[in-house]
Design a protein around this motif. Structure first.
Motif, PDB file in Angstrom:
ATOM      1  N   LEU A   1      -1.647  11.100  -5.088  1.00 58.14           N
ATOM      2  CA  LEU A   1      -1.508  10.404  -3.805  1.00 58.14           C
ATOM      3  C   LEU A   1      -2.726   9.513  -3.579  1.00 58.14           C
ATOM      4  O   LEU A   1      -2.599   8.340  -3.193  1.00 58.14           O
ATOM      5  N   ALA A   2      -3.920  10.045  -3.827  1.00 54.94           N
ATOM      6  CA  ALA A   2      -5.146   9.254  -3.660  1.00 54.94           C
ATOM      7  C   ALA A   2      -5.189   8.099  -4.656  1.00 54.94           C
ATOM      8  O   ALA A   2      -5.604   6.983  -4.308  1.00 54.94           O
TER       9      ALA A   2
ATOM     10  N   GLY B   1      -2.579   6.570  -5.978  1.00 54.28           N
ATOM     11  CA  GLY B   1      -1.604   5.589  -5.509  1.00 54.28           C
ATOM     12  C   GLY B   1      -2.130   4.780  -4.330  1.00 54.28           C
ATOM     13  O   GLY B   1      -1.924   3.571  -4.243  1.00 54.28           O
ATOM     14  N   LEU B   2      -2.832   5.453  -3.435  1.00 54.90           N
ATOM     15  CA  LEU B   2      -3.434   4.761  -2.296  1.00 54.90           C
ATOM     16  C   LEU B   2      -4.481   3.758  -2.762  1.00 54.90           C
ATOM     17  O   LEU B   2      -4.530   2.617  -2.273  1.00 54.90           O
TER      18      LEU B   2
ATOM     19  N   GLY C   1      -2.684   0.816  -4.306  1.00 48.04           N
ATOM     20  CA  GLY C   1      -2.066   0.013  -3.251  1.00 48.04           C
ATOM     21  C   GLY C   1      -3.078  -0.817  -2.485  1.00 48.04           C
ATOM     22  O   GLY C   1      -2.839  -1.991  -2.185  1.00 48.04           O
ATOM     23  N   CYS C   2      -4.221  -0.222  -2.165  1.00 43.65           N
ATOM     24  CA  CYS C   2      -5.260  -0.977  -1.452  1.00 43.65           C
ATOM     25  C   CYS C   2      -5.806  -2.099  -2.325  1.00 43.65           C
ATOM     26  O   CYS C   2      -6.063  -3.203  -1.831  1.00 43.65           O
TER      27      CYS C   2
ATOM     28  N   THR D   1       1.459   4.554  -2.957  1.00 36.28           N
ATOM     29  CA  THR D   1       1.022   5.842  -2.420  1.00 36.28           C
ATOM     30  C   THR D   1       2.153   6.858  -2.488  1.00 36.28           C
ATOM     31  O   THR D   1       1.961   7.998  -2.943  1.00 36.28           O
ATOM     32  N   LEU D   2       3.339   6.460  -2.039  1.00 36.39           N
ATOM     33  CA  LEU D   2       4.482   7.374  -2.095  1.00 36.39           C
ATOM     34  C   LEU D   2       4.878   7.697  -3.526  1.00 36.39           C
ATOM     35  O   LEU D   2       5.242   8.834  -3.836  1.00 36.39           O
TER      36      LEU D   2
ATOM     37  N   VAL E   1       0.838  -1.205   0.000  1.00 36.07           N
ATOM     38  CA  VAL E   1       0.000   0.000   0.000  1.00 36.07           C
ATOM     39  C   VAL E   1       0.875   1.258   0.000  1.00 36.07           C
ATOM     40  O   VAL E   1       0.618   2.218  -0.729  1.00 36.07           O
ATOM     41  N   VAL E   2       1.948   1.248   0.798  1.00 35.54           N
ATOM     42  CA  VAL E   2       2.787   2.428   0.968  1.00 35.54           C
ATOM     43  C   VAL E   2       3.536   2.796  -0.313  1.00 35.54           C
ATOM     44  O   VAL E   2       3.605   3.968  -0.678  1.00 35.54           O
TER      45      VAL E   2
ATOM     46  N   GLY F   1       2.880   7.841  -6.091  1.00 45.33           N
ATOM     47  CA  GLY F   1       1.888   8.805  -6.576  1.00 45.33           C
ATOM     48  C   GLY F   1       2.146  10.196  -6.040  1.00 45.33           C
ATOM     49  O   GLY F   1       2.055  11.189  -6.778  1.00 45.33           O
ATOM     50  N   ALA F   2       2.501  10.295  -4.758  1.00 45.28           N
ATOM     51  CA  ALA F   2       2.783  11.608  -4.171  1.00 45.28           C
ATOM     52  C   ALA F   2       4.026  12.230  -4.806  1.00 45.28           C
ATOM     53  O   ALA F   2       4.036  13.431  -5.123  1.00 45.28           O
TER      54      ALA F   2
END
Length: 112
Positions: free
Chosen positions: A81-82, A84-85, A88-89, A56-57, A52-53, A59-60
């Protein structure tokens, strides 16, 4: 119809012995496969966390880079970021579902 109590008891005893044998085999197989269940659990949590991380990172970071090099009316950082999250989920959910299916198939094979 045969109502001999000795034969019925023998039949039920054989079925019971088969069930006990199958359970013992499953337990021994599980012990051989994962002797340190606690550490295995921590490893799985870490694997799911990183799955998940990392997106997210990524994407950020991509959003920050886009905002720095191509400034515009809307910021990309929060949107990526959203995204990527969410990716990841989805990856973590997919991995857990795959492992759950494998465990159920293994249990079904052991019952046969």
């Amino acid at each position: 119809m045969n109502n001999d109590p000795a034969k019925q008891a023998s039949k039920h005893g054989a079925v019971f012995a088969d069930r006990v044998g199958a359970k013992a085999t499953r337990k021994l197989k599980a012990r051989r496969r994962s002797p340190n269940t606690i550490w295995l659990g921590f490893g799985v949590m870490g694997l799911i966390g990183w799955s998940v991380v990392v997106p997210t990172l990524f994407g950020a970071m991509l959003g920050l880079w886009l905002d720095k090099h191509y400034p515009g009316k809307h910021a990309w950082t929060l949107a990526l970021l959203a995204a990527g999250l969410a990716i990841g989920c989805f990856n973590a959910w997919n991995w857990v579902a795959k492992e759950d299916r494998a465990m159920h198939e293994e249990q079904e094979d052991a019952h046969e």
